[in-house]
Scaffold this motif. Structure first.
Motif, short mmCIF file in Angstrom:
data_model
loop_
_atom_site.label_atom_id
_atom_site.label_comp_id
_atom_site.label_asym_id
_atom_site.label_seq_id
_atom_site.Cartn_x
_atom_site.Cartn_y
_atom_site.Cartn_z
N ARG A 181 0.83 -1.22 0.00
CA ARG A 181 0.00 0.00 0.00
C ARG A 181 0.85 1.26 0.00
O ARG A 181 1.68 1.47 0.88
CB ARG A 181 -0.92 0.02 1.22
CG ARG A 181 -1.99 -1.06 1.14
CD ARG A 181 -3.01 -0.94 2.23
NE ARG A 181 -3.70 0.34 2.13
CZ ARG A 181 -4.21 0.99 3.16
NH1 ARG A 181 -4.14 0.49 4.37
NH2 ARG A 181 -4.82 2.14 2.98
N ALA A 182 0.62 2.10 -0.99
CA ALA A 182 1.35 3.36 -1.11
C ALA A 182 0.80 4.39 -0.13
O ALA A 182 -0.39 4.35 0.22
CB ALA A 182 1.22 3.90 -2.54
N PRO A 183 1.64 5.32 0.31
CA PRO A 183 1.13 6.42 1.14
C PRO A 183 0.10 7.21 0.35
O PRO A 183 0.14 7.25 -0.88
CB PRO A 183 2.36 7.29 1.42
CG PRO A 183 3.53 6.56 0.92
CD PRO A 183 3.06 5.47 0.03
N ARG A 184 -0.80 7.83 1.06
CA ARG A 184 -1.83 8.61 0.38
C ARG A 184 -2.02 9.94 1.08
O ARG A 184 -1.79 10.07 2.29
CB ARG A 184 -3.15 7.85 0.31
CG ARG A 184 -3.75 7.53 1.65
CD ARG A 184 -5.01 6.67 1.54
NE ARG A 184 -5.51 6.30 2.84
CZ ARG A 184 -6.36 7.01 3.56
NH1 ARG A 184 -6.82 8.16 3.10
NH2 ARG A 184 -6.77 6.60 4.74
N ILE A 185 -2.40 10.91 0.30
CA ILE A 185 -2.74 12.22 0.85
C ILE A 185 -4.15 12.10 1.42
O ILE A 185 -5.06 11.58 0.76
CB ILE A 185 -2.72 13.31 -0.25
CG1 ILE A 185 -1.35 13.39 -0.94
CG2 ILE A 185 -3.15 14.65 0.30
CD1 ILE A 185 -0.25 13.98 -0.11
N ARG A 186 -4.32 12.55 2.65
CA ARG A 186 -5.66 12.56 3.24
C ARG A 186 -5.82 13.84 4.04
O ARG A 186 -4.84 14.53 4.34
CB ARG A 186 -5.90 11.33 4.11
CG ARG A 186 -4.99 11.19 5.30
CD ARG A 186 -5.23 9.83 5.98
NE ARG A 186 -4.37 9.63 7.11
CZ ARG A 186 -4.69 9.88 8.37
NH1 ARG A 186 -5.88 10.36 8.68
NH2 ARG A 186 -3.84 9.66 9.33
N THR A 187 -7.04 14.15 4.36
CA THR A 187 -7.32 15.35 5.13
C THR A 187 -6.75 15.17 6.54
O THR A 187 -7.07 14.19 7.21
CB THR A 187 -8.83 15.61 5.20
OG1 THR A 187 -9.34 15.70 3.88
CG2 THR A 187 -9.13 16.87 5.98
N PRO A 188 -5.88 16.07 6.98
CA PRO A 188 -5.33 15.95 8.33
C PRO A 188 -6.42 16.00 9.39
O PRO A 188 -7.39 16.75 9.27
CB PRO A 188 -4.41 17.17 8.45
CG PRO A 188 -4.07 17.52 7.04
CD PRO A 188 -5.30 17.19 6.25
N ASP A 189 -6.23 15.19 10.42
CA ASP A 189 -7.17 15.14 11.53
C ASP A 189 -6.74 16.17 12.57
O ASP A 189 -5.76 15.97 13.29
CB ASP A 189 -7.18 13.74 12.13
CG ASP A 189 -8.16 13.59 13.28
OD1 ASP A 189 -8.82 14.58 13.65
OD2 ASP A 189 -8.25 12.48 13.83
#
Length: 135
Positions: free
Chosen positions: A83-91
């Motif tokens: 699984r590649a890292p992904r951009i996600r909305t910071p918590d």
């Protein structure tokens, strides 16, 4: 070209991450051509983020490899997860993260995620040896 490789295992992951940072500092301090202090801090920060992500999301173990090039330092972290890292909305409230991968992408000249023949991946970041001031 100077190269260092360290296997990081999560006996206690905070200790492992601190050990990876210490290994990176020692590598940088041992180079014949020094890395500017602010650039070295950036390399150590990226090492910390990539190792943390690998231990947390990549199967619990990883290998850190640092390579000194004439104008840059390559940080590469290999783990067993595909699984590649992904951009996600910071918590912002729950403390579950989301800040590290975007930060690594902003600090690095280039990033790459390369599958390994064994089914895992290597996440790498190419960082400058000299800090760049931005306003």
């Amino acid at each position: 070209m100077d190269t260092m490789s360290v296997t990081v295992v999560p006996v206690r992951s905070a200790t492992s991450i601190a050990g990876a940072r210490e290994s990176a500092r020692a590598f940088l301090e041992g180079l014949a051509i020094p890395v500017e202090a602010e650039a070295a801090d950036t390399v150590v920060l990226v090492v910390s983020e990539l190792v943390t992500n690998a231990l947390r999301h990549g199967g619990g173990t990883c290998t850190l490899e640092l390579t000194a090039r004439p104008d840059s330092i390559k940080v590469a972290v290999r783990d067993p997860s595909p699984r590649a890292p992904r951009i996600r909305t910071p918590d912002l409230n729950g403390g579950t993260g989301g800040f590290g991968w975007p930060m690594v992408n902003r600090l690095a000249h280039a990033t790459a995620v390369t599958p390994t023949p064994t089914g895992g991946k290597t996440v790498s970041a190419l960082l400058p040896r000299v800090a760049h001031l931005t306003c």
